[in-house]
Design an enzyme around this catalytic site. Structure first.
Site, PDB file in Angstrom:
ATOM      1  N   LYS A   1       0.871  -1.188   0.000  1.00 24.32           N
ATOM      2  CA  LYS A   1       0.000   0.000   0.000  1.00 24.32           C
ATOM      3  C   LYS A   1       0.905   1.233   0.000  1.00 24.32           C
ATOM      4  CE  LYS A   1      -2.747   3.275   1.683  1.00 24.32           C
ATOM      5  NZ  LYS A   1      -1.900   4.416   1.307  1.00 24.32           N
TER       6      LYS A   1
ATOM      7  N   GLY B   1       6.099   5.105   8.523  1.00 25.29           N
ATOM      8  CA  GLY B   1       5.252   6.291   8.474  1.00 25.29           C
ATOM      9  C   GLY B   1       5.346   7.036   9.782  1.00 25.29           C
TER      10      GLY B   1
ATOM     11  N   THR C   1       4.531   8.418  13.626  1.00 31.13           N
ATOM     12  CA  THR C   1       4.319   7.754  14.911  1.00 31.13           C
ATOM     13  C   THR C   1       2.824   7.651  15.208  1.00 31.13           C
ATOM     14  OG1 THR C   1       6.493   8.424  15.682  1.00 31.13           O
ATOM     15  CG2 THR C   1       4.865   7.942  17.386  1.00 31.13           C
TER      16      THR C   1
ATOM     17  N   GLY D   1       1.463   4.895  13.219  1.00 33.91           N
ATOM     18  CA  GLY D   1       2.009   3.653  13.791  1.00 33.91           C
ATOM     19  C   GLY D   1       1.131   3.135  14.917  1.00 33.91           C
TER      20      GLY D   1
ATOM     21  N   GLU E   1       8.628   1.556  11.482  1.00 32.85           N
ATOM     22  CA  GLU E   1       9.691   2.549  11.262  1.00 32.85           C
ATOM     23  C   GLU E   1       9.010   3.903  11.286  1.00 32.85           C
ATOM     24  OE1 GLU E   1      12.822   1.909  11.138  1.00 32.85           O
ATOM     25  OE2 GLU E   1      12.576  -0.248  11.143  1.00 32.85           O
TER      26      GLU E   1
ATOM     27  N   CYS F   1      13.093  10.774   7.360  1.00 28.89           N
ATOM     28  CA  CYS F   1      12.863  10.407   8.764  1.00 28.89           C
ATOM     29  C   CYS F   1      14.110  10.648   9.603  1.00 28.89           C
ATOM     30  CB  CYS F   1      12.435   8.954   8.857  1.00 28.89           C
ATOM     31  SG  CYS F   1      13.596   7.821   8.083  1.00 28.89           S
TER      32      CYS F   1
ATOM     33  N   GLU G   1       8.400  16.450  15.235  1.00 32.27           N
ATOM     34  CA  GLU G   1       8.930  16.259  13.875  1.00 32.27           C
ATOM     35  C   GLU G   1       8.171  17.174  12.905  1.00 32.27           C
ATOM     36  OE1 GLU G   1       7.871  12.605  11.802  1.00 32.27           O
ATOM     37  OE2 GLU G   1       9.972  12.405  11.212  1.00 32.27           O
TER      38      GLU G   1
HETATM   39  P1  NAD Z   1       1.677   8.528   7.470  1.00 33.60           P
HETATM   40  O1  NAD Z   1       1.816   7.813   8.748  1.00 33.60           O
HETATM   41  O2  NAD Z   1       0.657   9.584   7.331  1.00 33.60           O
HETATM   42  O3  NAD Z   1       1.389   7.504   6.274  1.00 33.60           O
HETATM   43  C1  NAD Z   1       2.209   6.390   6.025  1.00 33.60           C
HETATM   44  C2  NAD Z   1       1.392   5.342   5.298  1.00 33.60           C
HETATM   45  O4  NAD Z   1       0.366   4.869   6.171  1.00 33.60           O
HETATM   46  C3  NAD Z   1       0.681   5.856   4.056  1.00 33.60           C
HETATM   47  O5  NAD Z   1       0.692   4.851   3.062  1.00 33.60           O
HETATM   48  C4  NAD Z   1      -0.728   6.097   4.557  1.00 33.60           C
HETATM   49  O6  NAD Z   1      -1.699   6.057   3.544  1.00 33.60           O
HETATM   50  C5  NAD Z   1      -0.888   4.946   5.518  1.00 33.60           C
HETATM   51  N1  NAD Z   1      -1.909   5.141   6.547  1.00 33.60           N
HETATM   52  C6  NAD Z   1      -2.412   6.315   7.053  1.00 33.60           C
HETATM   53  N2  NAD Z   1      -3.354   6.051   7.977  1.00 33.60           N
HETATM   54  C7  NAD Z   1      -3.433   4.704   8.089  1.00 33.60           C
HETATM   55  C8  NAD Z   1      -4.188   3.818   8.906  1.00 33.60           C
HETATM   56  N3  NAD Z   1      -5.085   4.273   9.799  1.00 33.60           N
HETATM   57  N4  NAD Z   1      -3.985   2.503   8.776  1.00 33.60           N
HETATM   58  C9  NAD Z   1      -3.083   2.005   7.907  1.00 33.60           C
HETATM   59  N5  NAD Z   1      -2.350   2.787   7.088  1.00 33.60           N
HETATM   60  C10 NAD Z   1      -2.519   4.130   7.193  1.00 33.60           C
HETATM   61  O7  NAD Z   1       3.135   9.067   7.151  1.00 33.60           O
HETATM   62  P2  NAD Z   1       3.583  10.011   5.963  1.00 33.60           P
HETATM   63  O8  NAD Z   1       3.121  11.395   6.260  1.00 33.60           O
HETATM   64  O9  NAD Z   1       3.204   9.358   4.670  1.00 33.60           O
HETATM   65  O10 NAD Z   1       5.185   9.917   6.097  1.00 33.60           O
HETATM   66  C11 NAD Z   1       5.925  10.727   6.922  1.00 33.60           C
HETATM   67  C12 NAD Z   1       6.298   9.990   8.189  1.00 33.60           C
HETATM   68  O11 NAD Z   1       6.996   8.790   7.895  1.00 33.60           O
HETATM   69  C13 NAD Z   1       7.238  10.808   9.061  1.00 33.60           C
HETATM   70  O12 NAD Z   1       6.816  10.734  10.392  1.00 33.60           O
HETATM   71  C14 NAD Z   1       8.572  10.102   8.886  1.00 33.60           C
HETATM   72  O13 NAD Z   1       9.468  10.277   9.957  1.00 33.60           O
HETATM   73  C15 NAD Z   1       8.142   8.693   8.738  1.00 33.60           C
HETATM   74  N6  NAD Z   1       9.216   7.895   8.105  1.00 33.60           N
HETATM   75  C16 NAD Z   1       9.921   7.017   8.886  1.00 33.60           C
HETATM   76  C17 NAD Z   1      10.972   6.291   8.324  1.00 33.60           C
HETATM   77  C18 NAD Z   1      11.804   5.336   9.161  1.00 33.60           C
HETATM   78  O14 NAD Z   1      12.525   4.517   8.593  1.00 33.60           O
HETATM   79  N7  NAD Z   1      11.731   5.399  10.472  1.00 33.60           N
HETATM   80  C19 NAD Z   1      11.272   6.455   6.975  1.00 33.60           C
HETATM   81  C20 NAD Z   1      10.534   7.355   6.222  1.00 33.60           C
HETATM   82  C21 NAD Z   1       9.485   8.073   6.802  1.00 33.60           C
END
Ligand code: NAD
Length: 501
Positions: free
Chosen positions: A199, A252, A254, A257, A274, A308, A405
């Site tokens: 996804k 994604g 926190t 998560g 992550e 991230c 963040e």
């Molecule tokens: P996000 O959490 O909004 O979305 C990430 C993914 O989760 C997307 O595909 C989104 O559609 C999906 N999603 C959203 N709500 C969901 C739910 N309720 N159930 C299941 N899936 C859902 O994050 P973002 O804004 O896309 O990305 C930025 C974040 O990602 C930042 O916090 C960044 O630090 C983090 N990140 C972490 C790493 C790492 O390795 N630690 C790497 C890259 C990005």
């Protein structure tokens, strides 16, 4: 800023015509639209122009994808390791063949300057498949000498462990570095014998769709990887909660998560997370400033800070504070912003209007709390979602801009007086993803690397990652590690076998 889809390479023009009309769900080996026909627009963030329509998968589509992954599982799990390795290597070769087109597509979708995709992220994705091609052939259990007293006459006890694929994996990824973060999930999952429903993030689905095509071309059997596009609230949530999923591999925020963890509770899915970061870059008084100033600037402004592991908290020893902070501000002011497909662009837009407004909101509130923007913080250009690189000073612990963040090109700078104080400040965070220390002293470097609580500590560099190096965080930066041979464990269960022979 003008841009015309007709100026894209032929491969991407054909791809958009073929796949970006809303028929982009890959289920088994078939491409189709969402059951209800719903689609949403995907935009070039630099100009705001619509580049295609993406299928918005609903719960029924997600179920079909999970069913396809489950049906493919026995066959893929039973495939000889060498044959799994062969497919993973073939995927890498095909990605390498397509590297220029993939970099162009990623820039169009995400906004980043072309060089980032071409020279960092897509090579990084390719290396994931090559690294885990090797790991597919190195899965092993243990022979264990037990102390079990039960020994029928003339018999002996033998015990050993084997590793088995976890099953169907939901790989849920964000928008900042789509291809490499996807490869970090797919490569170890496939090496372990798992099947996957991928996804991608709603803002960056295009390269996931192209990847789906290339996986089939590489000879991956139907259903081993399925792609469902759509929003997090609908598609992501349906996937995370689906009882046919055995494991969630999530990257994604926190906050999301936490939602994923809740969804996983229903059938105790295995979960790796992550998550976010607020990583410190620490410049010690003996640092080589010719390395450190561009190094810490790049640590935050690379990919417009949408990383991230970005070095978003800058700590500089008081004796060199002004020189370093002014140097970083000068670096920021000199950066060339522009469409990622312009060859001289050093920084592109943020991924979306929503993200640009989010970053601006942080800056407004920071100023309200007494912070000063030494440079940056303005919108750039007449369209698109550019926010200029920003250095924030006059901050103190507890302020939102120091704690949270931002995920944009924003660094907060603070002075410190000694190593003990700065290690305490570095560790005083809800996050613990990464850190960098800039020093010419071997013993300072070793001691601080030991004392900082983070998943990765870099010395005189920042954000160096590699398929062989585990990456992940402590505290609220997540659970588990991607990359490195440790990542294979995420996709394997231990089975113990005990026999009387
Ligand atoms: P996000 O959490 O909004 O979305 C990430 C993914 O989760 C997307 O595909 C989104 O559609 C999906 N999603 C959203 N709500 C969901 C739910 N309720 N159930 C299941 N899936 C859902 O994050 P973002 O804004 O896309 O990305 C930025 C974040 O990602 C930042 O916090 C960044 O630090 C983090 N990140 C972490 C790493 C790492 O390795 N630690 C790497 C890259 C990005």
């Amino acid at each position: 800023m003008s841009f015309d889809l007709g100026s894209l390479g032929q491969s991407n023009r054909e791809f958009l015509a073929r796949r970006a009309g809303g028929e982009g769900l890959l289920i088994g080996s078939a491409w189709r639209s969402a059951a209800g026909g719903a689609t949403f627009a995907t935009l070039d963030p630099a100009t705001g122009i619509e580049t295609g329509r993406i299928a918005a998968a609903g719960a029924a589509d997600v179920s079909d994808a999970v069913d396809a992954a489950r049906a493919a599982l026995p066959g893929w799990r039973a495939t000889l390791p060498v044959d799994r390795a062969r497919v993973l290597w073939a995927i890498a070769d095909i990605l390498e063949r397509e590297i220029d087109a993939l970099a162009e597509l990623e820039t169009l979708d995400q906004g980043k300057p072309l060089f980032i995709g071409r020279w960092a992220e897509i090579p990084g994705a390719i290396n994931q498949f090559r690294f885990f091609a090797g790991q597919a052939m190195a899965i092993e259990g243990n022979s264990i000498e037990s102390s079990i007293g039960y020994q029928p006459a003339g018999k002996q006890m033998r015990s050993w462990t084997v590793r088995e694929a976890v099953g169907v994996v939901a790989a849920i990824v964000p928008w900042n570095s789509p291809l490499v973060l996807t490869a970090m999930k797919l490569a170890p999952a496939l090496a372990a014998g798992c099947t996957v429903v991928l996804k991608p993030a709603e803002d960056t689905s295009l390269t996931a769709l192209r990847l789906g095509e290339l996986l089939l071309e590489a000879g991956l059997p139907a259903g081993v990887v399925n792609v469902v596009t759509g929003t997090g609230a609908e598609t992501g949530a349906a996937l995370a909660a689906h009882p046919g999923v055995d494991k969630i591999a999530f990257t994604g925020s926190t906050a999301t998560g936490r939602a994923v963890l809740d969804a996983a509770k229903t059938n105790f899915k295995r979960v790796t997370l992550e998550l976010g970061g607020k990583s410190p870059s620490i410049v010690m008084p003996d640092a080589d400033l010719s390395l450190a100033i561009p190094g810490v600037a790049n640590a935050i402004f690379f990919n417009a800070g949408q990383v991230c592991i970005a070095g978003s908290r800058l700590y500089v020893h008081r004796s060199i504070h002004d020189e370093v902070v002014e140097g970083v501000a000068a670096y920021a002011k000199a950066m060339k912003l522009g469409h990622g497909l312009s060859p001289d662009s050093q920084m592109g837009p943020l991924v979306s209007q929503r993200q640009a407004e989010r970053v601006e909101g942080f800056l407004i509130r920071a100023k309200g709390e007494g912070a000063t923007l030494l440079t940056g913080g303005e919108r750039f250009g007449d369209a698109g979602t550019f926010v200029s690189p920003t250095v924030v000073v006059d901050v103190k612990p507890g302020m939102e801009i120091v704690e949270e963040e931002v995920f944009g090109p924003v660094v907060v700078a603070q002075a410190f007086d000694d190593a003990e104080e700065v290690v305490a400040a570095a560790n005083d965070s809800q996050y613990g993803l990464a850190a960098s220390v800039w020093t010419e002293s071997l013993s300072t470097a070793h001691r601080m690397a030991g004392d900082i609580r983070a998943g990765t500590v870099w010395i005189n560099c920042h954000a160096m990652y590699d398929a062989a190096l585990p990456i992940g965080g402590v505290r609220q930066s997540g659970w588990g590690r991607d990359s490195g041979k440790q990542a294979l464990d995420n996709y394997l269960e231990w089975k113990t076998i005990c026999a009387v022979v």
